[in-house]
Design a protein around this motif. Structure first.
Motif, PDB file in Angstrom:
ATOM      1  N   LEU A 100      -3.400 -29.294  12.377  1.00 33.21           N
ATOM      2  CA  LEU A 100      -3.948 -30.914  11.938  1.00 33.21           C
ATOM      3  C   LEU A 100      -5.632 -30.709  12.041  1.00 33.21           C
ATOM      4  CD1 LEU A 100      -3.846 -33.972  11.727  1.00 33.21           C
ATOM      5  CD2 LEU A 100      -4.333 -34.234  14.058  1.00 33.21           C
ATOM      6  N   SER A 101      -6.183 -29.878  12.518  1.00 28.34           N
ATOM      7  CA  SER A 101      -7.467 -29.441  12.678  1.00 28.34           C
ATOM      8  C   SER A 101      -7.788 -28.972  11.081  1.00 28.34           C
ATOM      9  CB  SER A 101      -8.123 -28.684  13.734  1.00 28.34           C
ATOM     10  OG  SER A 101      -7.810 -29.221  14.973  1.00 28.34           O
ATOM     11  N   LEU A 102      -6.898 -27.849  10.801  1.00 28.79           N
ATOM     12  CA  LEU A 102      -7.305 -27.228   9.532  1.00 28.79           C
ATOM     13  C   LEU A 102      -7.114 -27.858   8.400  1.00 28.79           C
ATOM     14  CD1 LEU A 102      -5.696 -23.856  10.249  1.00 28.79           C
ATOM     15  CD2 LEU A 102      -7.777 -24.296  10.306  1.00 28.79           C
ATOM     16  N   VAL A 103      -6.086 -28.769   8.371  1.00 30.73           N
ATOM     17  CA  VAL A 103      -5.904 -29.801   7.281  1.00 30.73           C
ATOM     18  C   VAL A 103      -6.950 -30.911   7.257  1.00 30.73           C
ATOM     19  CG1 VAL A 103      -4.419 -31.534   6.385  1.00 30.73           C
ATOM     20  CG2 VAL A 103      -3.480 -29.626   6.981  1.00 30.73           C
ATOM     21  N   CYS A 104      -7.162 -31.505   8.203  1.00 29.86           N
ATOM     22  CA  CYS A 104      -8.354 -32.619   8.292  1.00 29.86           C
ATOM     23  C   CYS A 104      -9.707 -31.956   7.869  1.00 29.86           C
ATOM     24  CB  CYS A 104      -8.377 -33.328   9.648  1.00 29.86           C
ATOM     25  SG  CYS A 104      -6.860 -34.310   9.841  1.00 29.86           S
ATOM     26  N   VAL A 125     -19.158 -23.723   3.877  1.00 29.30           N
ATOM     27  CA  VAL A 125     -18.670 -22.895   5.059  1.00 29.30           C
ATOM     28  C   VAL A 125     -19.113 -23.681   6.246  1.00 29.30           C
ATOM     29  CG1 VAL A 125     -18.828 -20.948   6.334  1.00 29.30           C
ATOM     30  CG2 VAL A 125     -18.505 -20.819   3.770  1.00 29.30           C
ATOM     31  N   LEU A 126     -20.297 -23.948   6.199  1.00 25.55           N
ATOM     32  CA  LEU A 126     -21.125 -24.751   7.253  1.00 25.55           C
ATOM     33  C   LEU A 126     -20.492 -26.078   7.651  1.00 25.55           C
ATOM     34  CD1 LEU A 126     -24.674 -24.041   7.013  1.00 25.55           C
ATOM     35  CD2 LEU A 126     -23.156 -23.215   8.959  1.00 25.55           C
ATOM     36  N   CYS A 127     -20.242 -26.675   6.595  1.00 21.30           N
ATOM     37  CA  CYS A 127     -19.499 -28.282   6.621  1.00 21.30           C
ATOM     38  C   CYS A 127     -18.225 -28.113   7.055  1.00 21.30           C
ATOM     39  CB  CYS A 127     -19.522 -28.810   5.001  1.00 21.30           C
ATOM     40  SG  CYS A 127     -18.708 -30.373   4.766  1.00 21.30           S
ATOM     41  N   TRP A 128     -17.437 -27.240   6.621  1.00 26.33           N
ATOM     42  CA  TRP A 128     -15.856 -26.952   7.319  1.00 26.33           C
ATOM     43  C   TRP A 128     -16.036 -26.678   8.600  1.00 26.33           C
ATOM     44  CZ3 TRP A 128     -13.093 -22.809   9.312  1.00 26.33           C
ATOM     45  CH2 TRP A 128     -11.874 -23.055   9.234  1.00 26.33           C
ATOM     46  N   ALA A 129     -16.948 -25.610   9.013  1.00 27.47           N
ATOM     47  CA  ALA A 129     -16.922 -25.283  10.381  1.00 27.47           C
ATOM     48  C   ALA A 129     -17.384 -26.519  11.180  1.00 27.47           C
ATOM     49  CB  ALA A 129     -17.907 -24.112  10.616  1.00 27.47           C
ATOM     50  N   ARG A 130     -18.432 -27.337  10.819  1.00 24.45           N
ATOM     51  CA  ARG A 130     -18.731 -28.549  11.581  1.00 24.45           C
ATOM     52  C   ARG A 130     -17.584 -29.585  11.702  1.00 24.45           C
ATOM     53  NH1 ARG A 130     -19.311 -31.483  14.656  1.00 24.45           N
ATOM     54  NH2 ARG A 130     -21.162 -33.012  15.164  1.00 24.45           N
ATOM     55  N   ALA A 131     -16.958 -29.705  10.706  1.00 26.86           N
ATOM     56  CA  ALA A 131     -15.711 -30.735  10.638  1.00 26.86           C
ATOM     57  C   ALA A 131     -14.727 -30.229  11.777  1.00 26.86           C
ATOM     58  CB  ALA A 131     -15.166 -30.998   9.218  1.00 26.86           C
ATOM     59  N   LEU A 132     -14.406 -28.951  11.464  1.00 27.36           N
ATOM     60  CA  LEU A 132     -13.364 -28.212  12.559  1.00 27.36           C
ATOM     61  C   LEU A 132     -13.868 -28.552  14.041  1.00 27.36           C
ATOM     62  CD1 LEU A 132     -10.605 -26.759  12.462  1.00 27.36           C
ATOM     63  CD2 LEU A 132     -12.296 -24.707  12.771  1.00 27.36           C
ATOM     64  N   GLY A 133     -15.034 -28.503  14.400  1.00 25.76           N
ATOM     65  CA  GLY A 133     -15.447 -28.652  15.774  1.00 25.76           C
ATOM     66  C   GLY A 133     -16.053 -30.126  16.217  1.00 25.76           C
ATOM     67  N   GLU A 134     -15.711 -31.073  15.245  1.00 26.88           N
ATOM     68  CA  GLU A 134     -16.259 -32.390  15.595  1.00 26.88           C
ATOM     69  C   GLU A 134     -15.356 -33.049  16.762  1.00 26.88           C
ATOM     70  OE1 GLU A 134     -17.285 -36.201  16.061  1.00 26.88           O
ATOM     71  OE2 GLU A 134     -18.448 -34.514  15.231  1.00 26.88           O
ATOM     72  N   VAL A 193      -7.515 -20.947  25.659  1.00 28.21           N
ATOM     73  CA  VAL A 193      -7.063 -20.365  23.883  1.00 28.21           C
ATOM     74  C   VAL A 193      -7.357 -21.138  23.043  1.00 28.21           C
ATOM     75  CG1 VAL A 193      -4.890 -20.042  22.915  1.00 28.21           C
ATOM     76  CG2 VAL A 193      -4.856 -19.517  25.373  1.00 28.21           C
ATOM     77  N   LEU A 194      -7.400 -22.573  23.186  1.00 26.74           N
ATOM     78  CA  LEU A 194      -8.277 -23.352  21.914  1.00 26.74           C
ATOM     79  C   LEU A 194      -9.663 -23.011  21.883  1.00 26.74           C
ATOM     80  CD1 LEU A 194      -6.259 -26.741  22.580  1.00 26.74           C
ATOM     81  CD2 LEU A 194      -5.712 -25.253  20.533  1.00 26.74           C
ATOM     82  N   SER A 195     -10.127 -22.855  23.014  1.00 26.67           N
ATOM     83  CA  SER A 195     -11.482 -22.619  22.917  1.00 26.67           C
ATOM     84  C   SER A 195     -11.904 -21.325  22.206  1.00 26.67           C
ATOM     85  CB  SER A 195     -12.323 -22.793  24.296  1.00 26.67           C
ATOM     86  OG  SER A 195     -12.063 -23.829  24.682  1.00 26.67           O
ATOM     87  N   LEU A 196     -11.047 -20.253  22.730  1.00 22.46           N
ATOM     88  CA  LEU A 196     -11.181 -18.985  22.059  1.00 22.46           C
ATOM     89  C   LEU A 196     -10.961 -19.037  20.311  1.00 22.46           C
ATOM     90  CD1 LEU A 196      -9.305 -16.747  24.410  1.00 22.46           C
ATOM     91  CD2 LEU A 196     -11.656 -16.799  23.916  1.00 22.46           C
ATOM     92  N   VAL A 197     -10.087 -19.755  20.142  1.00 25.71           N
ATOM     93  CA  VAL A 197      -9.765 -19.964  18.602  1.00 25.71           C
ATOM     94  C   VAL A 197     -11.083 -20.498  17.789  1.00 25.71           C
ATOM     95  CG1 VAL A 197      -8.579 -21.250  16.844  1.00 25.71           C
ATOM     96  CG2 VAL A 197      -7.407 -20.088  19.083  1.00 25.71           C
ATOM     97  N   LEU A 198     -11.713 -21.528  18.564  1.00 27.11           N
ATOM     98  CA  LEU A 198     -12.937 -22.319  17.871  1.00 27.11           C
ATOM     99  C   LEU A 198     -14.129 -21.247  17.849  1.00 27.11           C
ATOM    100  CD1 LEU A 198     -12.702 -25.942  19.508  1.00 27.11           C
ATOM    101  CD2 LEU A 198     -12.328 -25.010  17.187  1.00 27.11           C
ATOM    102  N   LEU A 199     -14.018 -20.344  19.131  1.00 30.50           N
ATOM    103  CA  LEU A 199     -15.123 -19.388  19.170  1.00 30.50           C
ATOM    104  C   LEU A 199     -14.934 -18.464  17.902  1.00 30.50           C
ATOM    105  CD1 LEU A 199     -17.622 -18.006  20.491  1.00 30.50           C
ATOM    106  CD2 LEU A 199     -15.864 -16.967  22.006  1.00 30.50           C
ATOM    107  N   VAL A 216     -17.695 -17.651  15.102  1.00 26.83           N
ATOM    108  CA  VAL A 216     -18.230 -16.111  15.000  1.00 26.83           C
ATOM    109  C   VAL A 216     -18.104 -15.675  13.524  1.00 26.83           C
ATOM    110  CG1 VAL A 216     -17.763 -13.719  15.450  1.00 26.83           C
ATOM    111  CG2 VAL A 216     -18.017 -15.034  17.334  1.00 26.83           C
ATOM    112  N   VAL A 217     -17.010 -16.066  12.911  1.00 23.78           N
ATOM    113  CA  VAL A 217     -16.553 -15.726  11.585  1.00 23.78           C
ATOM    114  C   VAL A 217     -17.453 -16.338  10.664  1.00 23.78           C
ATOM    115  CG1 VAL A 217     -14.937 -15.839   9.800  1.00 23.78           C
ATOM    116  CG2 VAL A 217     -14.098 -15.240  11.783  1.00 23.78           C
ATOM    117  N   VAL A 218     -17.845 -17.648  10.823  1.00 28.09           N
ATOM    118  CA  VAL A 218     -18.812 -18.388   9.863  1.00 28.09           C
ATOM    119  C   VAL A 218     -20.077 -17.566  10.086  1.00 28.09           C
ATOM    120  CG1 VAL A 218     -19.792 -20.532   9.728  1.00 28.09           C
ATOM    121  CG2 VAL A 218     -17.577 -20.474  10.097  1.00 28.09           C
TER     122      VAL A 218
END
Length: 268
Positions: free
Chosen positions: A58-62, A199-208, A243-249, A253-255
């Motif tokens: 859901l996070s990736l799609v949104c 890329v910045l926009c996508w990362a910010r949206a993912l972590g909202e 685990v979810l926090s590690l994914v967001l971390l 890092v990738v961004v």
């Protein structure tokens, strides 16, 4: 410069070194602690569990949909700020950047008051078209786009200001229209800025988190994105939250790594 001058300028005053090291530790130790406390033995099992995968998907799609919406609206807005020549551009730019400093929860409340079923615009969307955005996946996309779009606009506007306008002028003298010039000349020249902003926009949206939980709610399988899933898991299963926090971390890092040449290399 003499050898003595170079050695003197290379010294780090103790009064600055100690606070600098404390600041570095303040930023790094929590991240290291997250890695140390991670349930590495059961990580694959937890990562591919139904709840985690549902929140991840859901996070990736949104986030991707929100980024597409930001591109559709943000690139023309950046062009307007950089090349439009409108009076009051500084005021418009200030409003565009407000979501950068506005608490996300306040942004969610504002969206709810405007796009809610009884909001200024939302009531007409519901009455005329039967569209209700709050507490839906579409509401997640809207909330994420609201907080993430300024990152794209600022990046693209900076690229437009740095681009050489002579190429556009040359295209105009050859008979190219404004849309053709923008599509064939301007857009390719600012492509690195558009990519960085995307890329910045996508990362910010993912972590909202704040605007999403306020405007779209927290309904598992419907509006529960990864940050919201972390919040829920902290009360029921802290290992899943880690685990979810590690994914967001990892995403962060990738961004940062993908933009290092543009944002970090320029500081060297």
């Amino acid at each position: 410069m003499s050898r003595r001058g170079r050695s003197t300028s290379g010294r780090l005053p103790l009064v600055l070194l100690l606070p600098a090291l404390l600041g570095l530790a303040f930023l790094l130790v929590p991240l290291v602690g997250l890695l140390i406390k991670a349930p590495w033995s059961t990580l694959p099992e937890r990562l591919f569990s139904a709840d985690v995968w549902q929140a991840l998907r859901l996070s990736l799609v949104c986030a991707t949909a929100a980024t597409a919406l930001c591109l559709l609206l943000g690139v023309p807005l950046a062009w307007l700020l950089a090349r439009g020549g409108l009076p009051g551009r500084s005021v418009i730019r200030a409003f565009v950047t407000v979501p950068l400093v506005l608490p996300p929860v306040v942004g969610g409340v504002a969206l709810l008051l405007v796009l809610g079923r009884r909001g200024l615009v939302g009531q007409h969307l519901d009455t005329w078209f039967g569209i209700s955005l709050p507490f839906t996946p579409a509401g997640v996309v809207v909330a994420e786009a609201f907080v993430a779009m300024p990152f794209l606009v600022i990046s693209v506007e900076g690229a437009l200001r740095a681009a050489d306008p002579r190429y556009e002028e040359a295209a105009a003298t050859l008979g190219a229209g404004r849309w053709l010039t923008f599509r064939r000349v301007t857009l390719p020249s600012i492509a690195p800025g558009v990519v960085a902003g995307t890329v910045l926009c996508w990362a910010r949206a993912l972590g909202e988190f704040g605007a999403t939980i306020t405007f779209a709610g927290n309904f598992p399988g419907r509006t529960t994105t990864m940050p919201l899933a972390v919040y829920l898991a902290l009360e029921t299963d802290p290992d899943v939250a880690v685990v979810l926090s590690l994914v967001l971390l990892l995403v962060s890092v990738v961004v940062l790594a993908s933009l290092r040449e543009r944002w970090i290399g320029g500081l060297r």
